[in-house]
Each structure stands twice: as structure tokens, then as C-alpha cells.
Write a protein that holds these residues in place. Structure first.
Motif, PDB file in Angstrom:
ATOM      1  N   ALA A  53      -8.934  10.905  -2.290  1.00 39.55           N
ATOM      2  CA  ALA A  53      -8.576   9.592  -2.836  1.00 39.55           C
ATOM      3  C   ALA A  53      -8.504   8.538  -1.741  1.00 39.55           C
ATOM      4  CB  ALA A  53      -7.235   9.683  -3.567  1.00 39.55           C
ATOM      5  N   LEU A  54      -7.868   8.866  -0.630  1.00 41.66           N
ATOM      6  CA  LEU A  54      -7.739   7.908   0.467  1.00 41.66           C
ATOM      7  C   LEU A  54      -9.092   7.607   1.110  1.00 41.66           C
ATOM      8  CD1 LEU A  54      -4.447   9.258   2.058  1.00 41.66           C
ATOM      9  CD2 LEU A  54      -4.735   7.036   0.957  1.00 41.66           C
ATOM     10  N   VAL A  55      -9.918   8.632   1.252  1.00 39.23           N
ATOM     11  CA  VAL A  55     -11.255   8.432   1.830  1.00 39.23           C
ATOM     12  C   VAL A  55     -12.101   7.542   0.927  1.00 39.23           C
ATOM     13  CG1 VAL A  55     -13.431   9.597   2.372  1.00 39.23           C
ATOM     14  CG2 VAL A  55     -11.270  10.549   3.190  1.00 39.23           C
ATOM     15  N   ARG A  56     -12.071   7.789  -0.370  1.00 40.43           N
ATOM     16  CA  ARG A  56     -12.831   6.969  -1.324  1.00 40.43           C
ATOM     17  C   ARG A  56     -12.332   5.531  -1.334  1.00 40.43           C
ATOM     18  NH1 ARG A  56     -13.038   9.666  -7.083  1.00 40.43           N
ATOM     19  NH2 ARG A  56     -14.228   7.752  -7.466  1.00 40.43           N
ATOM     20  N   SER A  57     -11.028   5.373  -1.268  1.00 40.33           N
ATOM     21  CA  SER A  57     -10.450   4.039  -1.267  1.00 40.33           C
ATOM     22  C   SER A  57     -10.901   3.250  -0.040  1.00 40.33           C
ATOM     23  CB  SER A  57      -8.921   4.127  -1.284  1.00 40.33           C
ATOM     24  OG  SER A  57      -8.336   2.848  -1.323  1.00 40.33           O
ATOM     25  N   LYS A  58     -10.850   3.889   1.117  1.00 42.36           N
ATOM     26  CA  LYS A  58     -11.269   3.202   2.349  1.00 42.36           C
ATOM     27  C   LYS A  58     -12.764   2.922   2.329  1.00 42.36           C
ATOM     28  CE  LYS A  58     -10.966   3.304   7.367  1.00 42.36           C
ATOM     29  NZ  LYS A  58     -10.432   4.007   8.562  1.00 42.36           N
ATOM     30  N   ALA A  59     -13.556   3.845   1.777  1.00 42.95           N
ATOM     31  CA  ALA A  59     -15.008   3.658   1.713  1.00 42.95           C
ATOM     32  C   ALA A  59     -15.354   2.450   0.847  1.00 42.95           C
ATOM     33  CB  ALA A  59     -15.678   4.907   1.160  1.00 42.95           C
ATOM     34  N   GLU A  60     -14.616   2.235  -0.221  1.00 34.93           N
ATOM     35  CA  GLU A  60     -14.883   1.113  -1.112  1.00 34.93           C
ATOM     36  C   GLU A  60     -14.405  -0.213  -0.522  1.00 34.93           C
ATOM     37  OE1 GLU A  60     -13.450   1.490  -5.061  1.00 34.93           O
ATOM     38  OE2 GLU A  60     -14.623   3.304  -5.506  1.00 34.93           O
ATOM     39  N   LEU A  71       6.749  -5.712   1.432  1.00 34.42           N
ATOM     40  CA  LEU A  71       7.423  -4.431   1.307  1.00 34.42           C
ATOM     41  C   LEU A  71       8.542  -4.437   0.275  1.00 34.42           C
ATOM     42  CD1 LEU A  71       7.614  -3.180   4.994  1.00 34.42           C
ATOM     43  CD2 LEU A  71       6.287  -2.218   3.137  1.00 34.42           C
ATOM     44  N   THR A  72       9.096  -5.607  -0.006  1.00 35.95           N
ATOM     45  CA  THR A  72      10.179  -5.702  -0.979  1.00 35.95           C
ATOM     46  C   THR A  72       9.680  -6.187  -2.331  1.00 35.95           C
ATOM     47  OG1 THR A  72      10.707  -7.933  -0.202  1.00 35.95           O
ATOM     48  CG2 THR A  72      11.918  -6.118   0.806  1.00 35.95           C
ATOM     49  N   ASP A  73       8.373  -6.356  -2.473  1.00 42.91           N
ATOM     50  CA  ASP A  73       7.784  -6.836  -3.722  1.00 42.91           C
ATOM     51  C   ASP A  73       7.372  -5.622  -4.562  1.00 42.91           C
ATOM     52  OD1 ASP A  73       6.173  -7.824  -5.746  1.00 42.91           O
ATOM     53  OD2 ASP A  73       5.315  -9.409  -4.504  1.00 42.91           O
ATOM     54  N   SER A  74       8.160  -5.293  -5.580  1.00 39.32           N
ATOM     55  CA  SER A  74       7.918  -4.079  -6.365  1.00 39.32           C
ATOM     56  C   SER A  74       6.576  -4.122  -7.089  1.00 39.32           C
ATOM     57  CB  SER A  74       9.047  -3.866  -7.372  1.00 39.32           C
ATOM     58  OG  SER A  74       9.156  -4.968  -8.258  1.00 39.32           O
ATOM     59  N   GLU A  75       6.162  -5.289  -7.561  1.00 40.62           N
ATOM     60  CA  GLU A  75       4.879  -5.399  -8.255  1.00 40.62           C
ATOM     61  C   GLU A  75       3.719  -5.145  -7.296  1.00 40.62           C
ATOM     62  OE1 GLU A  75       4.492  -9.054 -10.362  1.00 40.62           O
ATOM     63  OE2 GLU A  75       6.184  -8.657 -11.695  1.00 40.62           O
ATOM     64  N   TYR A  76       3.824  -5.674  -6.091  1.00 36.95           N
ATOM     65  CA  TYR A  76       2.767  -5.464  -5.100  1.00 36.95           C
ATOM     66  C   TYR A  76       2.674  -3.988  -4.713  1.00 36.95           C
ATOM     67  CZ  TYR A  76       0.190  -5.475  -0.711  1.00 36.95           C
ATOM     68  OH  TYR A  76      -0.713  -5.194   0.284  1.00 36.95           O
ATOM     69  N   LEU A  77       3.831  -3.356  -4.469  1.00 35.92           N
ATOM     70  CA  LEU A  77       3.856  -1.953  -4.076  1.00 35.92           C
ATOM     71  C   LEU A  77       3.246  -1.065  -5.162  1.00 35.92           C
ATOM     72  CD1 LEU A  77       7.431  -1.772  -2.526  1.00 35.92           C
ATOM     73  CD2 LEU A  77       5.287  -1.543  -1.288  1.00 35.92           C
ATOM     74  N   THR A  78       3.608  -1.329  -6.403  1.00 36.69           N
ATOM     75  CA  THR A  78       3.076  -0.551  -7.522  1.00 36.69           C
ATOM     76  C   THR A  78       1.559  -0.704  -7.607  1.00 36.69           C
ATOM     77  OG1 THR A  78       5.125  -0.726  -8.789  1.00 36.69           O
ATOM     78  CG2 THR A  78       3.112  -0.261 -10.025  1.00 36.69           C
ATOM     79  N   ALA A  79       1.089  -1.943  -7.506  1.00 36.60           N
ATOM     80  CA  ALA A  79      -0.352  -2.202  -7.574  1.00 36.60           C
ATOM     81  C   ALA A  79      -1.082  -1.533  -6.417  1.00 36.60           C
ATOM     82  CB  ALA A  79      -0.615  -3.704  -7.570  1.00 36.60           C
ATOM     83  N   TRP A  80      -0.462  -1.508  -5.232  1.00 28.35           N
ATOM     84  CA  TRP A  80      -1.110  -0.901  -4.063  1.00 28.35           C
ATOM     85  C   TRP A  80      -1.326   0.588  -4.280  1.00 28.35           C
ATOM     86  CZ3 TRP A  80      -0.887   2.875  -0.440  1.00 28.35           C
ATOM     87  CH2 TRP A  80      -1.702   2.730   0.685  1.00 28.35           C
ATOM     88  N   TYR A  81      -0.303   1.291  -4.739  1.00 25.78           N
ATOM     89  CA  TYR A  81      -0.433   2.721  -4.983  1.00 25.78           C
ATOM     90  C   TYR A  81      -1.527   2.998  -6.009  1.00 25.78           C
ATOM     91  CZ  TYR A  81       3.495   4.713  -2.359  1.00 25.78           C
ATOM     92  OH  TYR A  81       4.313   5.165  -1.359  1.00 25.78           O
ATOM     93  N   ARG A  82      -1.529   2.224  -7.086  1.00 28.98           N
ATOM     94  CA  ARG A  82      -2.498   2.459  -8.156  1.00 28.98           C
ATOM     95  C   ARG A  82      -3.916   2.110  -7.726  1.00 28.98           C
ATOM     96  NH1 ARG A  82       1.251   0.303 -13.234  1.00 28.98           N
ATOM     97  NH2 ARG A  82       2.559   2.168 -13.313  1.00 28.98           N
ATOM     98  N   ASP A  83      -4.063   1.120  -6.873  1.00 30.86           N
ATOM     99  CA  ASP A  83      -5.389   0.674  -6.462  1.00 30.86           C
ATOM    100  C   ASP A  83      -5.953   1.510  -5.319  1.00 30.86           C
ATOM    101  OD1 ASP A  83      -7.584  -1.140  -6.754  1.00 30.86           O
ATOM    102  OD2 ASP A  83      -6.945  -2.136  -4.915  1.00 30.86           O
ATOM    103  N   ASN A  84      -5.074   2.150  -4.554  1.00 30.99           N
ATOM    104  CA  ASN A  84      -5.532   2.872  -3.367  1.00 30.99           C
ATOM    105  C   ASN A  84      -5.372   4.387  -3.438  1.00 30.99           C
ATOM    106  OD1 ASN A  84      -6.242   0.749  -1.122  1.00 30.99           O
ATOM    107  ND2 ASN A  84      -4.391  -0.017  -2.126  1.00 30.99           N
TER     108      ASN A  84
END
Length: 209
Positions: A53-60, A71-84
Motif C-alpha cells: 500500500a505504501l509503495v503504491r501510494s508513493k508511486a502514484e 497534526l491536530t486536524d482530525s479531518e486532515y489526518l483521517t483523509a491522509w490515512y485513507r488516501d495513502n
């Protein structure tokens, strides 16, 4: 009249008793070996799919960018995990961050899963993205946030800068890993023992003899 040979009741009872004794002696070993196989295979599978997953994410994307100021933005953190990360793996349930929850959670179709949090700084204090601490659970129903007991839950570390996941304590001596793994609340290197043994639970694994 033809004579029929048969076991007497006493002989049958003695035989059953012997079978029962042998079963009682061997069953714990059979169960333990089965547990070892399940643990090793699921850890290896988790390690593989997360790295992919991490390799594919970086490749894209070219690189895995994480805004330190968010780091304190819960919406950003959630989106980051789901997108990466979870974008590239099959899950049946995910739960993002909120003000009262600092862990991201995901459950897989086989009942295993993980909870995870992002550390804004690297353990050695160097520059770059911090590490993602991932607590993988073979049976997610009995999983606790930030838990690693070396039997159901294990500690992994994702390194966004390098787009890879690893285990904790890879530079520690084998004897130290065995000692820590067998000590309550110090089982952070248990996954490393299994990984370094070719994804098989070693004979000296302290929690499953």
C-alpha cells in the motif's frame, strides 16, 4: 459353532483410557503449533499488504507528504490515512480521528485489523516525517488501542519518508528481543522475532512454548 474373537469391556476401557491420556498430553502442543502458524501467517500477510500500500501510494504521488501543521486536524489526518494507506487495502470497517480519538482504526475481512496513531517527530529527533505506530491485532474484537501483547496484538512502525513498514527493535540482539518479548508490557519486539525467523514463530519464542 464358530468362535468369534472380541475385546472384553475391560480391554476397551483400558484402550480408551490410554487414548485419552495420549490426547491430553499432545493436545496442548497441537493447539500451540496451530496458534504459531496462524500468528506467523497473518503477520506476514499484514506486513506484505501494508508495504504494498505504501509503495503504491508513493508511486502514484511521487512522495508521501504530511503537513506537520495539520497534526491536530482530525479531518486532515483521517483523509491522509485513507488516501495513502487504506485506499490500497480491502477493509470492511474504518474509523477516523475525532477530538476524543487519536487512533485510526481499520478491520479486515478475516477479522484482523489495526489501530494506529501518527507521531509528529522521529524517535531520533531527525528531520522529516514522523513515524506511524501501528498496532495489528489478529482478532480485532479483543484489540485495545495502543496494545501489543505478542500473542494477539503486535507493534509495527510505518515510515512515510521511506514508504515502508517495519517492526520495532530490528537492531536489537536476538537475546534482548526474547527477553523483552517475554516481559509484560515490553512485547514491542515480538513481531521482530517472528520476522527475523522468516515469518515463523521461533522455538525460543517466550510466549508460546
Amino acid at each position: 459353532m464358530k468362535k468369534i474373537n472380541a475385546f472384553t469391556l475391560a480391554e476397551v476401557l483400558i484402550t480408551l483410557g490410554i487414548i485419552g491420556i495420549v490426547a491430553a498430553m499432545t493436545l496442548p502442543t497441537v493447539i500451540n503449533n496451530y496458534k504459531k502458524q496462524v500468528i506467523a501467517s497473518k503477520l506476514a500477510k499484514f506486513y506484505t499488504i501494508m508495504n504494498q500500500a505504501l509503495v503504491r501510494s508513493k508511486a502514484e504521488k511521487g512522495e508521501l507528504i504530511f503537513k506537520q501543521e495539520a497534526l491536530t486536524d482530525s479531518e486532515y489526518l483521517t483523509a491522509w490515512y485513507r488516501d495513502n494507506i487504506t485506499k490500497y487495502i480491502k477493509t470492511i470497517y474504518e474509523e477516523g480521528f475525532d477530538k476524543s480519538n487519536t487512533y485510526y482504526k481499520a478491520i479486515f475481512i478475516d477479522g484482523s485489523g489495526f489501530n494506529s496513531y501518527y507521531s509528529g517527530t522521529k524517535p531520533d529527533g531527525s528531520e522529516g516525517l514522523g513515524n506511524i505506530y501501528i498496532f495489528y491485532c489478529i482478532d480485532y474484537k479483543s484489540c485495545k488501542n495502543g496494545s501489543f501483547d505478542g500473542i494477539n496484538s503486535f507493534l509495527f512502525i510505518a515510515i512515510p519518508d521511506e514508504a515502508r513498514i517495519t517492526t520495532y527493535g530490528t537492531k536489537s540482539a536476538h537475546s534482548q528481543l526474547v527477553k523483552d518479548c517475554g516481559t509484560k508490557n515490553r512485547q514491542w519486539g515480538c513481531a521482530t522475532l517472528i520476522m527475523q525467523n522468516g515469518w515463523k514463530v521461533p522455538d525460543d519464542y517466550p510466549l508460546l512454548k
